[in-house]
Design an enzyme around this catalytic site. Structure first.
Site, PDB file in Angstrom:
ATOM      1  N   SER B 165       1.018  -1.118  -0.014  1.00 54.97           N
ATOM      2  CA  SER B 165      -0.041   0.134   0.058  1.00 54.97           C
ATOM      3  C   SER B 165       0.785   1.143  -0.112  1.00 54.97           C
ATOM      4  CB  SER B 165      -1.008   0.147   1.112  1.00 54.97           C
ATOM      5  OG  SER B 165      -1.962   1.011   1.364  1.00 54.97           O
ATOM      6  N   ASP B 424      -8.581  -5.565  -5.591  1.00 57.52           N
ATOM      7  CA  ASP B 424      -8.277  -4.474  -4.778  1.00 57.52           C
ATOM      8  C   ASP B 424      -8.487  -2.861  -5.542  1.00 57.52           C
ATOM      9  OD1 ASP B 424      -7.089  -2.304  -3.172  1.00 57.52           O
ATOM     10  OD2 ASP B 424      -4.849  -3.074  -3.790  1.00 57.52           O
ATOM     11  N   HIS B 450      -6.047  -6.352  -1.469  1.00 62.01           N
ATOM     12  CA  HIS B 450      -4.966  -5.334  -0.932  1.00 62.01           C
ATOM     13  C   HIS B 450      -3.748  -6.418  -0.505  1.00 62.01           C
ATOM     14  CE1 HIS B 450      -3.569  -1.279  -0.871  1.00 62.01           C
ATOM     15  NE2 HIS B 450      -3.964  -1.271   0.528  1.00 62.01           N
TER      16      HIS B 450
END
Lengths: 484, 484
Positions: B165, B424, B450
């Site tokens: 991320s 995601d 994710h």
């Protein structure tokens, strides 16, 4: 005992003064034609956030520019270094000339905290809080923002970064860190490796010494002898009246500080003349003759074999006045004021104390100066006292790499040219050899002083400089062609 | 008229709240074995100078490391993102497992202003002056300094940067800006292009919607209908008592703000479940079942064709409680508190307001949410009011490049892997295709949410994730072999 203590203290203070020589330009009376001054609103801090902005200054010239939507001429972007930007326009005539040949727009961006680009107006130098935004990283942030903005007006034209000396370091770093904004960089006489751990601090002064040694065999021995005499005389207060007389100082020599400043005053001139040992007349602080090192050395020619100490000192006085007073206009010598001529010096002194600590020292054996080894602790105490900052000696090493790391960031860079001058002491921290062919290229120009290649072409230029300019032109063409 | 004015004001404030969803981890009760906590003295400001330092925290594990002077095992360096670093250790088991296979040391560095790495202690968030050092650039400065220091202890071992991320963005940028410190980067689910001008702000919510649409054909229509009902009910104060009853809110629904927060509370859960739609049970804020999106959609299964509005709202309440309350421990729903659970959120909110403005909006046509177009002016006013800062929307574009610039800086980068999950929503700003083969590689893992690849391998992992982990291993081996 009191006297001894004072001397000891003075020596410490004196050697604590960082000595990072740079060319001291004079502000030009008028600029080359068609340079227009503009202001750009930039952020004070690019690496956090904030709503504080300031006005940075730049000059641009569009008269040569190929104004074509589909194939716009390139932008030649000069990364301003430590001084008012006009001085770099005045002393980089080659950029203007090449722009006229290549249909380029020319932009000269002024470095924050120099000239008129003051983030906090006339309070910019009043506190560590206001000074903390003075760094190469922040200056490159300004250049990136400015370019992002300018590219819109110039139809996203490809950009070539230029710079000499510290400006050359910025040009190289600009290409390394912002390859999307700049297709290539000409980084002339850029000592990007002149940092702790990747430079021999004494090499700089060895090169200076060598410049004088090449002129004639007597020159360096006389300069060395003069230093030895001064080493003794400055420590003997009964001889200060003689120093005052011989050196015709504007202030009375009644403190050790002033006496020893005579040595600094001499060494600055010797160093600057080596840096600016150009083959034709130039106009820096004052006009200087062609080949100033040769002219300086000639001042020792008339000394008899049994010359007295006073005669040798008089000769070195005349030698350094080739730098300070070739016009003969000065009626006395400002030995105390060499470090203090305007904001430009303050900004450079701060940089030398924070992110750009460039180690320079002398051992008195391999050079013609008195021994003054580089001492980081002396720098530390000077910087804390003067600016309230502690030097970050590994800043450049970490953010831009060093010569000692075989996997340094230049290995990952491309399209940077590093011309260096064989007479230039700053080559001690330069990229003297190519890191990879056709892409990150370093070389030495025989007979050239500090970034001579950037100056307006002159019939007296050494052959290597003519070749270097041609290489710059061909490489820029290649970079532009392959960028498309 | 007074009521109308209030509603209008509330709508503005509500839509001004930036919504940048991130996984909300729970602090693990204990770490995997042999992670040792240490502190490193870093500079508060890397890009100017100063003597201010702070203690940043990191964890390291040396039990797997090949301690060999000549051929030391590599360092796996996790670039901590927005939260206490323990949470990323807990949720990145693959890094630990691969380290055990490759004789690597593991280092997890905590991002400044998160966890316990507070530059100004408990005053870090009290003023814009103290907050201004919170930025990706400064965090990378910490990591560079830390690594420079650690490499001495680890015999200059080669370093692989890791991150998921925002941590993945940092890992990619770390390799881009410090190629000399890091030989390669695994940047999992890293939306490095999710910035103004290079992302469609509505794509994120389209992907979320699509995740629910894939489960069964009724799911999205029900969610859409529930939103339409809420759009009406929240604006009609005579229905607020019913909202309070159906949603069993912990606070009374007596203001428009609380009523409309129910919608935010729902949308957060729907988004987070899409982001963390993992094929096995996980433990974030609360435990969640495997495939939470499927479980959430199943809550609509028992609705009759003529279900009432209240029944549809009850069903969506149950759907989002798959995220908030799968244990059934909560006796009421904290619809007002979703944005306010600790310092981590404050730090992320500040980043979202300064250097990391990542545009997200909805049009209500291509997604299942109420229309809420992305509005930079709303963000501006929220950020100025909340943090006293103005977003710098082109920060990432200028310093790290964007997808829209064909000459972007990734073209000059090498050795970065960008795995993305097909489920995601953050893939909207990801590098989905290779920029150049064998060097800057992006791909999509079918069936993955994710950064699933970073989590401990699990028998339920989709095939593409197994393949991705193998690719990561082979590429790291290749990078290490070619770095020497």
């Amino acid at each position: 005992m009191k006297w001894v203590f004072l001397v000891a203290l003075s020596i410490t203070l004196c050697s604590a003064m960082p000595r990072f020589p740079r060319i001291q330009y004079k502000m030009p009376e008028q600029l080359p034609p068609n340079y227009v001054q503009s202001w750009f609103t930039s952020f004070v801090d690019h690496f956090g956030s904030g709503i504080e902005t300031f006005q940075m200054r730049y000059f641009s010239k569009n008269t040569y520019w190929t104004n074509n939507t589909q194939a716009p001429g390139p932008i030649f972007f000069y990364c301003g270094n430590e001084g008012a930007i006009e001085m770099f326009i005045e002393n980089s005539g080659w950029i203007d000339q090449l722009a006229s040949q290549m249909g380029a727009a020319v932009v000269y961006a002024e470095h924050r905290y120099f000239g008129q680009s003051m983030p906090f107006g006339n309070r910019s130098f009043t506190s560590p809080q206001n000074l903390k935004y003075l760094s190469p990283h922040q200056a490159l942030g300004d250049y990136a923002y400015l370019l992002q903005n300018l590219k819109i007006m110039y139809y996203d034209a490809p950009v070539i970064a230029w710079g000499g000396s510290y400006g050359g370091m910025l040009a190289a770093w600009f290409r390394m860190k912002y390859p999307n904004l700049v297709v290539g960089a000409i980084a002339s006489s850029a000592p990007i490796f002149h940092f702790m751990g990747s430079v021999n601090p004494e090499e700089f002064n060895e090169i200076v010494t060598n410049d004088y040694a090449m002129v004639d065999t007597n020159c360096v021995p006389y300069i060395k002898t003069a230093h030895d005499i001064l080493g003794v005389w400055t420590r003997n207060s009964t001889l200060w009246w003689q120093l005052q007389e011989i050196f015709n100082t504007c202030t009375e020599v009644i403190t050790y500080s002033t006496a020893s400043n005579i040595i600094n005053w001499i060494d600055n001139a010797l160093t600057y003349m080596a840096m600016t040992d150009y083959p034709y007349e130039t106009n820096f602080l004052e006009p200087m003759p062609a080949n100033p090192v040769n002219v300086a050395c000639s001042k020792f020619n008339n000394l008899a074999d049994d010359a007295t100490d006073a005669e040798i000192l008089a000769a070195i006085r005349d030698a350094v006045n080739v730098y300070y007073n070739s016009t003969g206009n000065n009626t006395c010598n400002l030995v105390d004021q060499q470090y203090d001529n305007g904001l430009g010096d303050n900004g450079w002194d701060y940089l030398s104390c924070s992110t750009l600590v460039m180690p320079i020292g002398s051992d008195g054996v391999h050079d013609m100066f008195l021994p003054q080894p580089f001492s980081i602790s002396a720098i530390d105490s000077y910087c804390l006292q003067t600016w309230g900052v502690a030097p970050v000696t590994d800043y450049a090493k970490i953010f831009y790499g060093s010569s000692t790391n075989p996997l340094g960031p230049l290995r990952y860079a491309s399209n940077i040219l590093f011309p260096n001058g064989s007479l230039d002491p700053w080559q001690s921290g330069g990229v003297l050899e190519s890191i990879h062919a056709n892409s990150v290229i370093g070389f030495i120009m025989q007979g050239a002083a500090h970034h001579l290649d950037l100056r307006t072409p002159n019939p007296s230029d050494p052959e290597d400089v003519v070749t270097a300019r041609n290489t710059e032109k061909q490489l820029i063409k290649y970079w532009l062609a392959t960028a498309k």
